[in-house]
Each structure stands twice: as structure tokens, then as C-alpha cells.
Write a protein that holds these residues in place. Sequence first.
Motif, PDB file in Angstrom:
ATOM      1  N   THR A  14       0.763  -1.154   0.110  1.00 43.88           N
ATOM      2  CA  THR A  14      -0.095   0.054  -0.056  1.00 43.88           C
ATOM      3  C   THR A  14       0.899   1.279  -0.042  1.00 43.88           C
ATOM      4  O   THR A  14       1.757   1.521   0.878  1.00 43.88           O
ATOM      5  CB  THR A  14      -0.910   0.084   1.213  1.00 43.88           C
ATOM      6  OG1 THR A  14      -1.851  -0.922   1.317  1.00 43.88           O
ATOM      7  CG2 THR A  14      -1.931   1.339   1.322  1.00 43.88           C
ATOM      8  N   LYS A  65       0.725   5.173   0.448  1.00 43.39           N
ATOM      9  CA  LYS A  65      -0.194   6.311   1.018  1.00 43.39           C
ATOM     10  C   LYS A  65       0.228   7.584   0.448  1.00 43.39           C
ATOM     11  O   LYS A  65       1.297   7.902   1.013  1.00 43.39           O
ATOM     12  CB  LYS A  65      -0.094   6.330   2.534  1.00 43.39           C
ATOM     13  CG  LYS A  65      -1.384   7.186   3.227  1.00 43.39           C
ATOM     14  CD  LYS A  65      -1.277   6.834   4.669  1.00 43.39           C
ATOM     15  CE  LYS A  65      -2.559   7.601   5.267  1.00 43.39           C
ATOM     16  NZ  LYS A  65      -2.433   7.528   6.987  1.00 43.39           N
ATOM     17  N   SER A 112      -4.960   6.725  -1.307  1.00 47.78           N
ATOM     18  CA  SER A 112      -3.860   5.563  -1.151  1.00 47.78           C
ATOM     19  C   SER A 112      -4.149   4.614  -2.282  1.00 47.78           C
ATOM     20  O   SER A 112      -5.168   4.407  -2.992  1.00 47.78           O
ATOM     21  CB  SER A 112      -3.760   4.621   0.079  1.00 47.78           C
ATOM     22  OG  SER A 112      -5.159   3.973   0.390  1.00 47.78           O
ATOM     23  N   ASP A 117      -3.359   0.329  -3.398  1.00 51.49           N
ATOM     24  CA  ASP A 117      -2.880  -1.065  -2.966  1.00 51.49           C
ATOM     25  C   ASP A 117      -2.572  -1.789  -4.483  1.00 51.49           C
ATOM     26  O   ASP A 117      -3.186  -1.634  -5.431  1.00 51.49           O
ATOM     27  CB  ASP A 117      -4.285  -1.731  -2.570  1.00 51.49           C
ATOM     28  CG  ASP A 117      -4.706  -1.259  -1.140  1.00 51.49           C
ATOM     29  OD1 ASP A 117      -3.973  -0.569  -0.489  1.00 51.49           O
ATOM     30  OD2 ASP A 117      -6.010  -1.396  -0.655  1.00 51.49           O
TER      31      ASP A 117
END
Length: 268
Positions: A110, A112, A118, A120
Motif C-alpha cells: 500500500t 499512502k 492510497s 493497493d
Amino acid sequence: SVLLFVWGMGNIAFSESVDAGFGKIKLNGLLQLWYQNDNSATPFDTFRLRRAEIKLSGEIVKEVSWAVMFDPAQVREDDTKSTTITVSGTGTKVITDVGRKSPLQDFLITLKLQESCSIDFGQYKTPFGMEGLESSAKLDFVERSALAAQFKWADYRDIGFTVKGDFDIQGIKVLPAIGVFNGEGQNKLDVNNPVDLAARLVIKPIKELQVGFAHYNGKLGTGETDNFRTGIELKTNIDPIMFYGEYAQGKASGKNKQTYYITAGYKI
């Protein structure tokens, strides 16, 4: 009449953090043993190792986190294999076992970008459904609804990436997510040209109320058969009363399908 009885005999969850060279690594686990009794025309009973989840997670830097989860018990969940057993005095019973062939569940990185956004990357659950995205350790019942357990529309893992948001608009929580995936499922490469798209939008006008909408659109296999669904969700939790449910309809394996569930609870 047919009675299918499933009892979660053992359910052990644990969590612990350990120091590593680049910060803390968190260890989580969930062990679950079932006893199942099927009182159909040819009844049978069996013990089942339902879950043996082992998860490691941590941060490389503040903006980059990771998680890896294995579940050796799931190797029996997708590899289709039918076994015929003889039941004394009642004939035979065909039991279909399925196994994922690999214990890898999640492989997630992930990024951010900022507080409200964010991305993934990796293998993880696609953004569809409310109950399916919930941790197995937090389920109210021993098994998920047909939306996940039978249709495989929720609690469905695939390889791809997802952009997620977390916004507060005048006190209203808005949580969008949109992802691109192979479309072939867990631990599998893509075998057709189009990618699959999944999107979910959750709105929380107040802390105790959640409304959500989700859509998945894709093609499955070399034949590129239609694989799509649309769902809505609602959850309210005002102590001591809890109420939630979902409805979904779509097309898979050449058939139009729909399913729903409603759950209500009272905290004592």
C-alpha cells in the motif's frame, strides 16, 4: 427436509508485534475448526479445518506498508475433486472438494499518497460487498452469506491494483474505491485481453449509518464469458440494536443470478 448443521468448534485469534530492522512487524492469526452434519437423503458428518490464517504486516516507511497472509487450510477450497463415499444403509454420497492449490491469500503493498488517498498493489479482496471485506475473525456467524460462500462474488481475491479514498465532506464520510484486476481469481494469471474493473462507494452520513454501492465488470477465461454484478449494502448500529444486509444481482457462468441477506441483532 434437509438439515445442514455447521458448528465452529474452535475459533482462536491472536495478534502480536515484534521488532525488526526496519520497524515493527505485526503477526496475526486465526485458527478455526468446524464440525459439519448434513441430514440430507444420504447424510454424512465431518470435521473440517476451515481457517488457519497467518498474517504478517508492517511499514517500510510511513507512506509504504505491506501485508502477506497464508492459509494452509484453504488449499482444499478450489481444486475441484469429487469423492464418492458409501453411507451405511442409505446408499452413496458424492462429496465435492475444492482447493486453491496455493496457501497464499494476500500479498499487498500500500502506497499512502496523502491522508485521503492510497493505492493497493498485489493480491487481495476486490472492492465488492460489505460482509466479504470484513475480517473472518469479526463475522457474526460461522460462515459468510451466499454472496461470498456460494456465488464467490464477495470475499473474492484477485491480482491487480486499487485506488482508494477517504474523504470528509461537511461531516459526511465518503469512501470510494476503484480497481483493475486480472479477473481470473486467486493466484491466477490473466488469460484474456480485457481487464476486469471493480468499484465501490461507501457513504456514512452519520457514524451509526453506512450505505454502499458496488459494481464489478469483467470477462472470465479464454472464452471471455460475462462476469459482472452490482450490489447495494446497508448497515446501522445503534446500541443495543444492529441491522445490516446486502443485495446483489449479476451474471456468471452464463446464468443471471441474484442473492440477498438481512441480519438483525440485539446486544445483551
